[in-house]
Every structure is written in C-alpha cells, then in structure tokens.
Motif scaffolding. Structure first.
Motif, PDB file in Angstrom:
ATOM      1  N   LYS A   3       0.827  -1.203   0.000  1.00 42.64           N
ATOM      2  CA  LYS A   3       0.000   0.000   0.000  1.00 42.64           C
ATOM      3  C   LYS A   3       0.864   1.256   0.000  1.00 42.64           C
ATOM      4  N   VAL A   4       1.917   1.255   0.792  1.00 38.48           N
ATOM      5  CA  VAL A   4       2.793   2.416   0.877  1.00 38.48           C
ATOM      6  C   VAL A   4       3.462   2.685  -0.464  1.00 38.48           C
ATOM      7  N   MET A   5       3.898   1.626  -1.123  1.00 32.06           N
ATOM      8  CA  MET A   5       4.553   1.779  -2.427  1.00 32.06           C
ATOM      9  C   MET A   5       3.563   2.296  -3.469  1.00 32.06           C
ATOM     10  N   ARG A   6       2.364   1.751  -3.458  1.00 29.83           N
ATOM     11  CA  ARG A   6       1.355   2.207  -4.414  1.00 29.83           C
ATOM     12  C   ARG A   6       0.986   3.661  -4.155  1.00 29.83           C
ATOM     13  N   ALA A   7       0.912   4.027  -2.877  1.00 26.71           N
ATOM     14  CA  ALA A   7       0.600   5.409  -2.526  1.00 26.71           C
ATOM     15  C   ALA A   7       1.696   6.355  -2.997  1.00 26.71           C
ATOM     16  N   ALA A   8       2.954   5.933  -2.838  1.00 20.91           N
ATOM     17  CA  ALA A   8       4.074   6.759  -3.268  1.00 20.91           C
ATOM     18  C   ALA A   8       4.040   6.980  -4.778  1.00 20.91           C
ATOM     19  N   LEU A   9       3.727   5.929  -5.532  1.00 24.62           N
ATOM     20  CA  LEU A   9       3.604   6.065  -6.980  1.00 24.62           C
ATOM     21  C   LEU A   9       2.427   6.958  -7.341  1.00 24.62           C
ATOM     22  N   ASN A  10       1.355   6.867  -6.575  1.00 29.13           N
ATOM     23  CA  ASN A  10       0.164   7.653  -6.851  1.00 29.13           C
ATOM     24  C   ASN A  10       0.415   9.141  -6.690  1.00 29.13           C
ATOM     25  N   VAL A  11       1.280   9.506  -5.732  1.00 34.82           N
ATOM     26  CA  VAL A  11       1.576  10.921  -5.491  1.00 34.82           C
ATOM     27  C   VAL A  11       2.089  11.596  -6.756  1.00 34.82           C
ATOM     28  N   ALA A  12       2.798  10.845  -7.581  1.00 34.24           N
ATOM     29  CA  ALA A  12       3.361  11.411  -8.803  1.00 34.24           C
ATOM     30  C   ALA A  12       2.284  11.824  -9.798  1.00 34.24           C
ATOM     31  N   THR A  13       1.028  11.399  -9.588  1.00 34.24           N
ATOM     32  CA  THR A  13      -0.051  11.704 -10.533  1.00 34.24           C
ATOM     33  C   THR A  13      -0.876  12.929 -10.131  1.00 34.24           C
ATOM     34  N   VAL A  14      -0.547  13.562  -8.993  1.00 26.85           N
ATOM     35  CA  VAL A  14      -1.379  14.655  -8.485  1.00 26.85           C
ATOM     36  C   VAL A  14      -1.570  15.756  -9.518  1.00 26.85           C
ATOM     37  N   ALA A  15      -0.481  16.189 -10.145  1.00 24.44           N
ATOM     38  CA  ALA A  15      -0.562  17.323 -11.060  1.00 24.44           C
ATOM     39  C   ALA A  15      -1.331  16.999 -12.334  1.00 24.44           C
ATOM     40  N   SER A  16      -1.155  15.794 -12.849  1.00 25.28           N
ATOM     41  CA  SER A  16      -1.769  15.448 -14.131  1.00 25.28           C
ATOM     42  C   SER A  16      -3.149  14.816 -13.994  1.00 25.28           C
ATOM     43  N   ASP A  17      -3.446  14.243 -12.831  1.00 26.81           N
ATOM     44  CA  ASP A  17      -4.722  13.535 -12.650  1.00 26.81           C
ATOM     45  C   ASP A  17      -5.181  13.658 -11.201  1.00 26.81           C
ATOM     46  N   PRO A  18      -5.539  14.876 -10.755  1.00 27.47           N
ATOM     47  CA  PRO A  18      -5.882  15.072  -9.337  1.00 27.47           C
ATOM     48  C   PRO A  18      -7.098  14.267  -8.901  1.00 27.47           C
ATOM     49  N   HIS A 309     -18.283  16.347 -13.899  1.00 30.71           N
ATOM     50  CA  HIS A 309     -17.043  17.087 -14.153  1.00 30.71           C
ATOM     51  C   HIS A 309     -17.014  18.391 -13.369  1.00 30.71           C
ATOM     52  N   PRO A 310     -16.946  18.334 -12.048  1.00 29.60           N
ATOM     53  CA  PRO A 310     -16.848  19.577 -11.269  1.00 29.60           C
ATOM     54  C   PRO A 310     -15.570  20.320 -11.636  1.00 29.60           C
ATOM     55  N   VAL A 311     -15.677  21.634 -11.801  1.00 29.41           N
ATOM     56  CA  VAL A 311     -14.510  22.400 -12.247  1.00 29.41           C
ATOM     57  C   VAL A 311     -13.592  22.776 -11.093  1.00 29.41           C
ATOM     58  N   VAL A 312     -14.086  22.637  -9.872  1.00 27.08           N
ATOM     59  CA  VAL A 312     -13.276  22.953  -8.690  1.00 27.08           C
ATOM     60  C   VAL A 312     -12.914  21.648  -7.989  1.00 27.08           C
ATOM     61  N   PRO A 313     -11.602  21.367  -7.816  1.00 30.62           N
ATOM     62  CA  PRO A 313     -11.213  20.060  -7.269  1.00 30.62           C
ATOM     63  C   PRO A 313     -11.477  19.886  -5.782  1.00 30.62           C
ATOM     64  N   ARG A 417      -9.783  12.536 -18.994  1.00 37.61           N
ATOM     65  CA  ARG A 417      -9.707  12.792 -17.560  1.00 37.61           C
ATOM     66  C   ARG A 417      -9.509  14.289 -17.337  1.00 37.61           C
ATOM     67  N   ALA A 418      -9.769  14.712 -16.125  1.00 41.66           N
ATOM     68  CA  ALA A 418      -9.638  16.129 -15.773  1.00 41.66           C
ATOM     69  C   ALA A 418      -8.218  16.427 -15.311  1.00 41.66           C
ATOM     70  N   ARG A 419      -7.736  17.573 -15.707  1.00 42.18           N
ATOM     71  CA  ARG A 419      -6.421  18.045 -15.253  1.00 42.18           C
ATOM     72  C   ARG A 419      -6.513  19.541 -14.984  1.00 42.18           C
ATOM     73  N   PRO A 420      -5.604  20.090 -14.190  1.00 42.15           N
ATOM     74  CA  PRO A 420      -5.636  21.531 -13.942  1.00 42.15           C
ATOM     75  C   PRO A 420      -5.393  22.323 -15.215  1.00 42.15           C
ATOM     76  N   THR A 421      -6.285  23.252 -15.513  1.00 42.20           N
ATOM     77  CA  THR A 421      -6.131  24.148 -16.659  1.00 42.20           C
ATOM     78  C   THR A 421      -6.451  25.556 -16.176  1.00 42.20           C
ATOM     79  N   ASN A 422      -5.439  26.402 -16.160  1.00 45.96           N
ATOM     80  CA  ASN A 422      -5.610  27.756 -15.635  1.00 45.96           C
ATOM     81  C   ASN A 422      -6.106  27.688 -14.183  1.00 45.96           C
TER      82      ASN A 422
END
Length: 441
Positions: A3-18, A309-313, A417-422
C-alpha cells in the motif's frame, strides 16, 4: 508495504490527474483521505455527504481561506474568494445585489444572442473546438454583463487580454520555492506584466464610468460603483479591481468548461442530443431565454455535466484552531475539505456514478450535501445563479440552432480525464465536434 509503495507512486499523478489521485488514495486507505500539503499542514479530504454537512455547518470562527491558494496570484488578495471572517461577510453582502436572480435573467438575451452569433460564423463540415466555443461566448457575455460594453472593438480587447492573462497560468506560482527562484525571472514576471495590462483596461473602464455616471445603468460595474457598506463607504480601487478581475476570469472559465463537457457527452451518446433537441423544438427558431432555462431535461443535462465534471477540485477550510473533522483531530494550520469529484461519484449516493445520465436529476432532487458544484455554506460561489442560468441558456440556444456529430472513433475513446487548466479542472485533450449545419424548420 505494498500500500505504501502504491501510494508513493500515486503521489506522482497529483498534477496530471488530481481526481484519479484522490480516488486511488481513497481506495487504498479509505475515506477521509489525508495528505500533506507543502508549506502547510495536513489536508483531510472526504467524499461523503455527512462530511459536506459537517464542513458547511462548521464553526466559522475556526475557518480561514485555505493557503497556499492557486488562484490568489491571479485574482488578488482583495477578491471575495480570498478574504474571510467579517471582511468576507461585509463584501459578500455588498456584492450580492449584483447577482440577484431577476437581474441575472435580464442578461438572458445577451447570452442567447452571443451564442447565435458564434454559430452564424461556422461552416458546415468544420470541426468546432468546444472549449474555445464556450470561452468565446461566455467571455462576450461576461464583458457585456459586467461593463455593459456593446462595442465589439472594446469587447475584443478584453477577450484578448483575458486570454493572454490565462495563457500558461500555473498553480506552481503559489509555491514559495518556485516564486523565489525560476519564477522571479520568468513566469512570475510575465504574470505581473499581464496583470498590469489587464488592470489597465479595467481601470480605464472604471474611470470612464465614474466620469459618465452610473444613473440608469444596470451593468455590474455601475452597481459596484454605487454600492455602499453599512458605514456608507464603498469599495476601494484595489478591492474593485480584484473583484472585477475575479468576475471576468472566473465568471467565464468555469461555465465555458462545463458547456464543453455537456456538448461532448450529449453527442457521445447521440440519443441524448436528439432527446434534448426534441424538448426544445416547440420553443421555435428564437427561443426565449426564460423558456429555455425552464426546460427540465436541459436543466438535468447541465446538472449532470456539473456532477460528473466539477470544475473545482477541492472545497476547503483552513483551521485557525483545533477541530475534529470526520473522526480526525485537526490543529491550526490543517485543512478540512470536501472533494466534489469523490462526492459526486460516491456510489452510495449516485448509482453508476461514472455514467453520464441526466435522468438522475429528473428522477430526484439531490440534497445540498450530495451535490456541491459551487461549494456550500457561507462561501458558496456568489456567481452560482449566474453560471447556472448562463449554462442553460447557452446550451439550449446552441442545441436549438445547430446540429453536430461525433465520429464513431471519438465516441469509442475513453472519456478524457480532468487536469488543472488555468484556474479550473478541464479535459486533458481537446473536445471537438463536427458542425453539420444550422437547424431548418
């Protein structure tokens, strides 16, 4: 360990796939999700209705605006979004009359006309970028509503300055490490220059309006210039600039994104578009905006687009003192939050949560703690009524006037998928349709 390893890998996706990041963290560790925010404390994020109820009815004296905040460098410290406490209450009360329902309905014909004008410039067979279409229409509407600007040249200047201001804007600009190094020589300097150019346009409008007077005018700028706090004072020039910038930037970006999603889903499932067209057909070639806004299936389509598709995360409150939220003891500096994407896709509330099915809003009215596209509590978006009305009028007007199709290959692709835009979340690839022509009756 897994779980810890999967969570660590998941953190890398925050910017592209919040949204995906939050969903995967919830699957790993349950709800609420607890994350560490650089430069701040813990953020406890939930997707449960009871969490929304707890947050929106919580003790206001313990809540502050969550920081770092991705919109602050763009909107300014005097924006209603960025102030809290008594200052927020006073300013919200001052601004509220500009967003009264009856006043907003007065902009309906502007919304319809802007949509029809955009459609008139298309040629059958061309590809329409849905987000660009939405931005062009909603920016024209917001400039007219705020400033009463009917002159196309002046409107075009605002459109160009707004697009330039938003181009390349990144949430990185709120991070101290970024602002104090590379940003000082690059992105931050560019943002300051663009803000200065944009504010110069706003200042010119303010000065001209003060010189000509506000008597008999119904645009938002005139209302704000004449608005007074309880003590008889008005908005300072700095406050006025921040609020106007917020309305122009946030007031079109959010609606444009939702409009693009709605058109995309309607034509990904062509039967949905046909059903909506059938509902609107009795309204004729030039449907009245009020009649459009009253159509039940049109309203359901708009609500479903906002749900999926909520525009506010994140809807967040930062703590200035200790508070217990969703079973977690928080301290000053920690943040309590609801994630609309988790709440709106909670299978206990929304059956088949990833399916675009507008009928769910025809069958029942959701509770305020189940559906939060505009936030909730004392900080619910002040422009929510404007945005909802505009979304219905523009979507209804374009469906009444035009016919589109989506190639079979595009319909077979997974939903973007949704990603940050502006300053919002938007699709990670272009949403486009083929324009097949205007409706002939």
């Amino acid at each position: 360990m897994v779980k810890v390893m999967r969570a660590a890998l998941n953190v890398a996706t925050v910017a592209s796939d919040p949204e995906g990041f939050l969903r995967r963290q919830k699957d790993l560790f349950g709800d609420p999700v607890v994350v560490r925010v650089p430069g701040s404390g813990r953020m406890v994020i939930s997707g449960k209705p009871e969490a929304a109820r707890e947050l929106f009815s919580g003790p206001l004296e313990l809540f502050a605006v969550a920081r770092p905040n991705m919109v602050e460098p763009l909107l300014g410290p005097g924006s209603l979004i960025m102030i809290d406490g008594e200052a927020h209450r006073r300013e919200r009360r001052l601004l509220a009359p500009a967003f009264h329902g009856e006043r907003i309905r007065g902009y309906g014909e502007t919304m319809r006309a802007a949509t029809v004008a955009q459609v008139a410039g298309w040629q059958a067979g061309q590809t329409v970028d849905l987000l660009e279409f939405g931005q062009q229409v909603t920016l024209r509407v917001i400039v007219r509503a705020i400033f009463g600007v009917a002159d196309e040249t002046r409107g075009a200047r605002f459109a160009a300055a707004t697009a330039k201001l938003l181009h390349g804007y990144s949430a990185k600009l709120v991070m101290p490490a970024y602002r104090n190094t590379v940003g000082r020589l690059g992105a931050v300097s560019r943002l300051r220059a663009r803000l200065a150019e944009f504010d110069a346009l706003l200042t010119t409008e303010i000065e001209q309006r003060r010189a000509s007077g506000v008597e008999g005018r119904e645009d938002i700028l005139s209302l704000l210039l004449s608005a007074r706090y309880e003590d008889g004072s008005g908005l300072s020039d700095g406050e006025l600039l921040d609020e106007l910038r917020t309305m122009v930037v946030a007031g079109h970006e959010t609606t444009a994104t939702t409009l693009a999603w709605a058109l995309y889903h309607l034509h990904r499932e062509p039967d949905l578009a046909a059903r909506l067209a059938d509902e609107l057909a009795p309204l004729g070639d030039h449907p009245d905006p009020a009649d459009l806004a009253a159509q039940p299936y049109l309203g359901a389509v708009c609500q479903e687009a906002l749900r999926l598709h909520p525009v506010v995360p994140i809807v967040a409150r930062q703590l200035v003192g200790p508070w217990r939220y969703q079973g977690v003891d928080l301290v000053a500096g920690d943040t309590a939050a609801v994630a609309p994407s988790l709440l709106h896709r909670n299978p206990e509330v929304w059956p088949e949560p990833f399916v675009f099915r507008p009928d769910r809003f025809v069958e029942r009215k959701p509770k305020p703690t189940e559906y939060v596209p505009f936030g909730g509590g004392n900080r619910r978006c002040i422009g929510a009524t404007f945005g909802e009305y505009e979304l219905r009028v523009v979507l209804g007007s374009v469906i009444a006037a035009a016919r589109f199709s989506m190639p079979a290959d595009d319909r077979a692709r997974a939903v973007p998928r949704a990603r940050p835009t502006n300053i919002t979340l938007g699709p990670n690839r272009a949403l486009a349709l083929r324009f097949d022509g205007v409706v002939s009756r």
